[in-house]
Scaffold this active site. Structure first.
Site, PDB file in Angstrom:
ATOM      1  CD  GLU A 177      -2.967   1.337   2.201  1.00 44.05           C
ATOM      2  OE1 GLU A 177      -2.890   0.451   3.198  1.00 44.05           O
ATOM      3  OE2 GLU A 177      -3.763   2.007   2.337  1.00 44.05           O
ATOM      4  N   GLY A 317       3.644   2.760  10.380  1.00 43.66           N
ATOM      5  CA  GLY A 317       3.479   1.756  11.930  1.00 43.66           C
ATOM      6  C   GLY A 317       3.170   0.588  11.386  1.00 43.66           C
ATOM      7  CD  GLU A 354      -2.218  -1.697  10.959  1.00 42.28           C
ATOM      8  OE1 GLU A 354      -3.005  -1.699   9.914  1.00 42.28           O
ATOM      9  OE2 GLU A 354      -1.920  -0.257  11.192  1.00 42.28           O
ATOM     10  CG  HIS A 357      -7.355  -1.694   8.426  1.00 36.78           C
ATOM     11  ND1 HIS A 357      -8.161  -0.621   7.826  1.00 36.78           N
ATOM     12  CD2 HIS A 357      -6.036  -0.678   8.655  1.00 36.78           C
ATOM     13  CE1 HIS A 357      -7.465   0.633   7.643  1.00 36.78           C
ATOM     14  NE2 HIS A 357      -6.241   0.539   8.408  1.00 36.78           N
TER      15      HIS A 357
HETATM   16  N1  B3K Z   1      -2.875   1.077   5.778  1.00 37.64           N
HETATM   17  C1  B3K Z   1      -1.372   1.143   6.093  1.00 37.64           C
HETATM   18  C2  B3K Z   1      -0.622   2.222   5.634  1.00 37.64           C
HETATM   19  C3  B3K Z   1      -0.025   2.064   4.601  1.00 37.64           C
HETATM   20  C4  B3K Z   1       1.153   3.269   4.131  1.00 37.64           C
HETATM   21  C5  B3K Z   1       1.352   3.444   2.534  1.00 37.64           C
HETATM   22  N2  B3K Z   1       2.362   4.155   2.612  1.00 37.64           N
HETATM   23  C6  B3K Z   1      -1.440   1.389   7.702  1.00 37.64           C
HETATM   24  C7  B3K Z   1      -2.647   1.756   8.285  1.00 37.64           C
HETATM   25  O1  B3K Z   1      -3.084   2.757   8.221  1.00 37.64           O
HETATM   26  O2  B3K Z   1      -3.217   0.818   8.728  1.00 37.64           O
HETATM   27 ZN    ZN Z   2      -5.147   1.892   8.844  1.00 35.97          ZN
END
Ligand code: B3K
Ligand code: ZN
Length: 946
Positions: A177, A317, A354, A357
């Site tokens: 991502e 992170g 996470e 998500h």
């Molecule tokens: N979705 C990832 C972030 C990705 C970063 C791309 N440069 C972490 C988060 O927000 O959960």
């Molecule tokens: Zn996120």
């Protein structure tokens, strides 16, 4: 040598000349299957063409459905020490089947060598496809479904950008991502392409005994030559940004979780062997998150395995790849001796984030990257709620609001201001959250927008909206409107112009004036709002602002509210037929009046309780009213807020005095207010710690017409000393009564106790008197956990003293073997306000433990330096010059990290002319650098243009 920096003639370096084929808009696509002439083979202006391509702005309004869908993808990785071969087999279906002619299929891809492309088993020859520096195009693919096979060669060992496939401390890992998958293979790298993945990984068995990818492990075995393989199959369709691969020497902490429907899920947290003992808290956090999501949202985990891998080199992170989350080690590893309460809380929140998500992001994903807040705003909101439920709701809310106010509000008022759903971007990675130096709008303001749905609809209504959202969109890639529609339809309600929160940038200013009519027993609140102009949005519409309010009587109790006049009618504010103590005003117009009836005495209004909307509020309340709210408000958030309002007013007044060379005098009533909070035994200790903390220097500068870092720093230092002097005995009492020799426990009461003790110690050590210095030294020496040891170290080193260097080297010697603790040591020195600290930071750049290629180290040293107003904004320009040089150097290594650093310049126009000139010169120098990345270019050029 192969380059990894897209804008430096990569094609010329990576691809053999015969494959460096350029595409010009004017001439159109070169027809399929016609061999190219030598003239067509070479683009006359390759370099400038690449630059144009690189800096192309992408617009939301240009979104188009893909012409081809990918149903399945089989990936095969042969991992090697020099190169990795990636083979993909993709089942492609045209969106419109059987049309007369087929549209071109354009695949994203960069920094790799194309070995072969096959369509339905037939290898395409040169000229049958079109290869540019950033894409591979099949100009007229078959009219019906077909099989596309691509083989590429990539070089993870040389990939310092940490996106795509790269090596971290000897292990392979991925970060896809937002657009990293295109560095692995040619693909339609966009989130609305959702396919089922199967992944075979092959590698040396001794070097990489663990081979992981998404989904379920379906096969594994040994191969000749000391190699082995594993095959993973993910039954859920996903966009490529959720693909992950890990290969390395790792060990796991194993546990399990039984879901609400009785399915056993194996949980594994992978790290290098020596770090496994430090994963207990991460595992606790994961299990807590799984349980919480079932209880609060009815969301159950959907596979039999959940893996987390911790890696030391990571731009962000963590990453929510389906069933294989990859984390920055900082957010996994913790032990009482090496991690602070803050670290423990961050691990809890991010592991939760996470994991959450899996539903909000993975099961339902974004149609395009403009919709990022659909998953991030919602998931940040969910992790905030999770942490609130695991600790103190008020304290968590205060922390989250402070963060919005100190990071997002300034961004909303600066050149990088953009709506929660941006209209355009050059580099999507620039729209992800960071700490204070990067964009926070999509994540943090986005979370506030989600919170407003809950405020307006209530917990139950919000849950109904979430249920409908999943019912409608599970397995789909959708938009913010889809989320809005689910909330609206599930509650059968009119959410009026609420969608403007997604499209209008800028923080609304809300002004409130009040009037009590003793004869009519009415209390009126007149609201007006204004959303300031922002880049590209000169004129704004009024927003839908939910304002939670309560009215306090003269004894400080909430009055009973039953009705109010609004829009010319008398409306009931009762809930389920019962009068209430607080209510939500739906403020939707430019100006609006709400008149409460049956109010027997002049009340003190408590407005915007819990910070019910992300706005800047200005009221006609007096200082006495705020002191009253500080002492009595039943809404604890607003109690804290009243103290902050008083603190802000006082600091701004003193800054004026300082600038006019007047003596600084601190209002004794303010000290009295702090004293009564400090000694109030009925209050939560962490709340007290927050309530006696003055607004930050950045927050005050943000309220000034011309930010003056020296004056603000001098005033805050003066106030801190004055408070410490006047409350010395109470603060000493706090330190003494909050010591504990008990074993470290991560729970709210213990954290609150430590937070209050540490806050008191910091005040005392700022006094620079021998007694307090000695006390801090004792605390440092006797501490048995990092929270207290580091807090004592911070307290001791905040001022220059004879022992400062000694204690700093003592700490380093003690912890030099632990890279995460060493990062704290870097940050502590970098953030120092001791004048001329830039020289020390420059020295630290050459410290053996520092490495510009490791993002955590950069954030600790350079990021922390930029957050020292005194040194970063030093009037001689030394801070700016230092950052300018570092950004240029860093951009060659890792553009994402460099662009975060360059963001520190983005508010340069807020300062005086001398500073403006110096900062502007650095920005101009940066944008003129040859081969600058898109990431840095976007931030630097937008900062200059605004
Ligand atoms: N979705 C990832 C972030 C990705 C970063 C791309 N440069 C972490 C988060 O927000 O959960
Ligand atoms: Zn996120």
């Amino acid at each position: 040598m192969f380059g990894f920096f897209p804008e430096r003639n990569v094609a010329a370096v990576i691809f053999p000349a015969s494959r460096s084929i350029c595409y010009h808009k004017k001439s159109g696509f070169i027809p399929r299957y016609r061999p190219l002439s030598s003239k067509e083979n070479l683009c006359p202006n390759q370099l400038s063409h690449q630059k144009m391509d690189a800096r192309k702005e992408v617009f939301l309004k240009d979104y188009k459905l893909p012409d081809y869908y990918f149903d399945t993808i089989d990936l095969d990785f042969s991992l090697g020490e020099e190169r990795t071969i990636v083979s993909s087999r993709i089942a492609v279906t045209p969106r419109v089947k059987g049309a007369g002619s087929s549209p071109p299929l354009s695949l994203d891809g960069q920094d790799m060598k194309l070995i072969s492309v096959k369509v339905d088993g037939n290898e395409l020859k040169e000229g049958e496809y079109h290869l540019g520096p950033k894409r591979l195009t099949l100009s007229s693919p078959p009219l019906d479904s077909f099989l596309l096979e691509i083989v590429t060669e990539i070089y993870p060992q040389k990939n310092t950008s940490l996106e795509g496939l790269y090596k971290s401390s000897g292990n392979f890992c991925t970060q896809c991502e937002a657009e990293g998958f295109r560095k692995i293979t040619y693909y339609q790298d966009r989130p609305d392409i959702m396919a089922r993945y199967r992944c075979r990984i092959e590698a040396d068995k001794e070097l990489y005994p663990v081979l992981l990818s998404n989904g379920n492990l379906v096969e594994q075995g040994d191969l000749e030559g000391g190699r082995h393989y594993a095959i993973w199959d993910d039954p859920f369709k996903k966009p490529c940004y959720l693909f992950a691969l890990v290969a390395g020497k790792l060990k796991s902490r194993d546990d399990s979780f039984v879901t609400c429907s009785g399915r056993k899920v194996d949980l594994r947290i992978w790290t290098p062997e020596q770090d496994v003992p430090k994963t207990a808290h991460a595992m606790y956090s994961l299990k807590a998150a799984m349980k919480w999501d079932e209880e609060v949202f009815g969301l159950e985990y959907d596979l039999d395995l959940f893996n987390i891998v911790a890696v030391p080199d990571f731009n962000m992170g963590a990453m929510e790849n389906k069933s294989l989350n990859i984390f920055n080690s900082k957010l996994v590893l913790a032990s009482p001796e090496t991690a602070s309460d803050e670290d423990y809380a961050a691990i809890l929140g991010v592991i939760g984030h996470e994991y959450f998500h899996n539903w909000t992001g993975n099961r339902v994903t974004c149609r395009d990257w403009f919709q990022l807040s659909l998953k991030e705003g919602l998931t940040v909101f969910r992790d905030q709620e999770f942490s609130s439920d695991m600790g103190s709701r008020t304290v968590k809310r205060i922390a989250d609001v402070s963060r919005v106010r100190t990071t997002q509000f300034p961004q909303d008022a600066g050149p990088m201001s953009h709506p929660v759903r941006p209209h355009s971007y050059i580099k999507m990675d620039n729209f992800y959250t960071g700490k204070t130096w990067h964009t926070v709008t999509v994540y943090r303001k986005g979370a506030e927008v989600v919170r407003m749905y809950k405020t307006l609809l209530g917990s139950q209504g919000f849950r109904m909206g979430m249920d409908l959202y999943f019912k409608r969109h599970d397995g789909q890639a959708v938009t913010c409107e889809d989320f809005f529609a689910a909330m609206r339809d599930a509650n059968n309600t009119d959410l009026a112009n609420f969608l403007l929160w997604y499209s209008q940038a800028g923080t609304p200013f809300v002004r409130v004036t009040s009037n009590y009519n003793a004869e009519a027993n009415t209390f009126s609140l007149k609201f007006s709002q204004e959303v300031p102009p922002t880049p590209g949005q000169p004129v704004k519409e009024p927003m839908f602002i939910p304002v939670i309010i309560g009215l306090l009587d003269s004894a400080g109790k909430d009055m009973v509210l039953s009705s109010m006049y609004h829009d010319g009618t008398l409306q009931s504010v009762e809930k389920d037929g019962q009068p209430v103590h607080s209510t939500i005003l739906r403020f939707t117009k430019k100006e609006e009046e709400f008149v409460f009836s049956g109010i027997k005495d002049r009340p003190i209004p408590s407005l915007l309780r819990g910070f019910s909307a992300p706005v800047r509020l200005e009221t006609d309340l007096t200082d006495d009213d705020f002191f009253f709210l500080l002492a009595h408000d039943s809404d604890e958030f607003n109690r804290w807020e009243a103290g902050q309002v008083l603190g802000r007013k006082l600091m701004l007044k003193l800054v004026g005095d300082f600038q006019q060379n007047k003596d600084l005098v601190l209002n004794s009533k303010f000290i009295g207010g702090l004293r009564s909070i400090l000694i109030d035994q009925s209050l939560d200790k962490e709340f007290i710690a927050k309530a006696i903390t003055l607004p930050g220097e950045g927050e005050i500068m943000d309220l000034m017409a011309v930010a003056d870092p020296d004056a603000v720093h001098a005033v805050r230092t003066f106030m801190r000393k004055q408070i410490a002097r006047e409350l010395k005995s109470e603060l000493l009492g706090v330190v003494a009564s909050n010591r504990s020799s008990e074993e470290y426990v991560f729970n709210h009461p213990n954290m609150a106790r430590r937070a209050l003790k540490n806050k008191a110690l910091a005040y005392l050590a700022g006094l620079e008197d021998p007694e307090c210095h000695e006390l801090a030294m004792q605390e440092y020496k006797s501490a048995t956990n990092m929270t207290e040891q580091f807090a004592a170290l911070v307290a001791i080193t905040q001022t220059a003293s004879e022992t400062r260097d000694e204690v700093l080297s003592d700490f380093y010697n003690k912890w030099q073997h632990d890279f995460l603790v060493v990062n704290k040591w870097f940050a502590l020195q970098a953030v120092s306000d001791i004048p001329g600290n830039v020289e020390n930071v420059k020295k630290l750049l050459n410290h053996p433990a520092f490495d510009l290629r490791n993002p955590n180290k950069v954030y600790s040293l350079i990021g922390a330096f930029c957050s020292s107003p005194v040194n970063f904004h030093a009037k001689d320009g030394s801070g700016y010059e230092f950052l300018g040089e570092v950004v240029v150097q860093l951009d060659k290594i890792n553009p994402q990290v460099a662009s975060r650093m360059v963001s520190a310049f983005s508010r340069w126009k807020r300062y005086d002319e001398t500073r403006q000139k110096l900062a502007k010169a650095q920005l101009e120098m940066i944008v003129s650098v040859n081969g600058l990345s898109e990431n840095v270019y976007e931030i630097a050029s937008k900062s200059l243009a605004a």
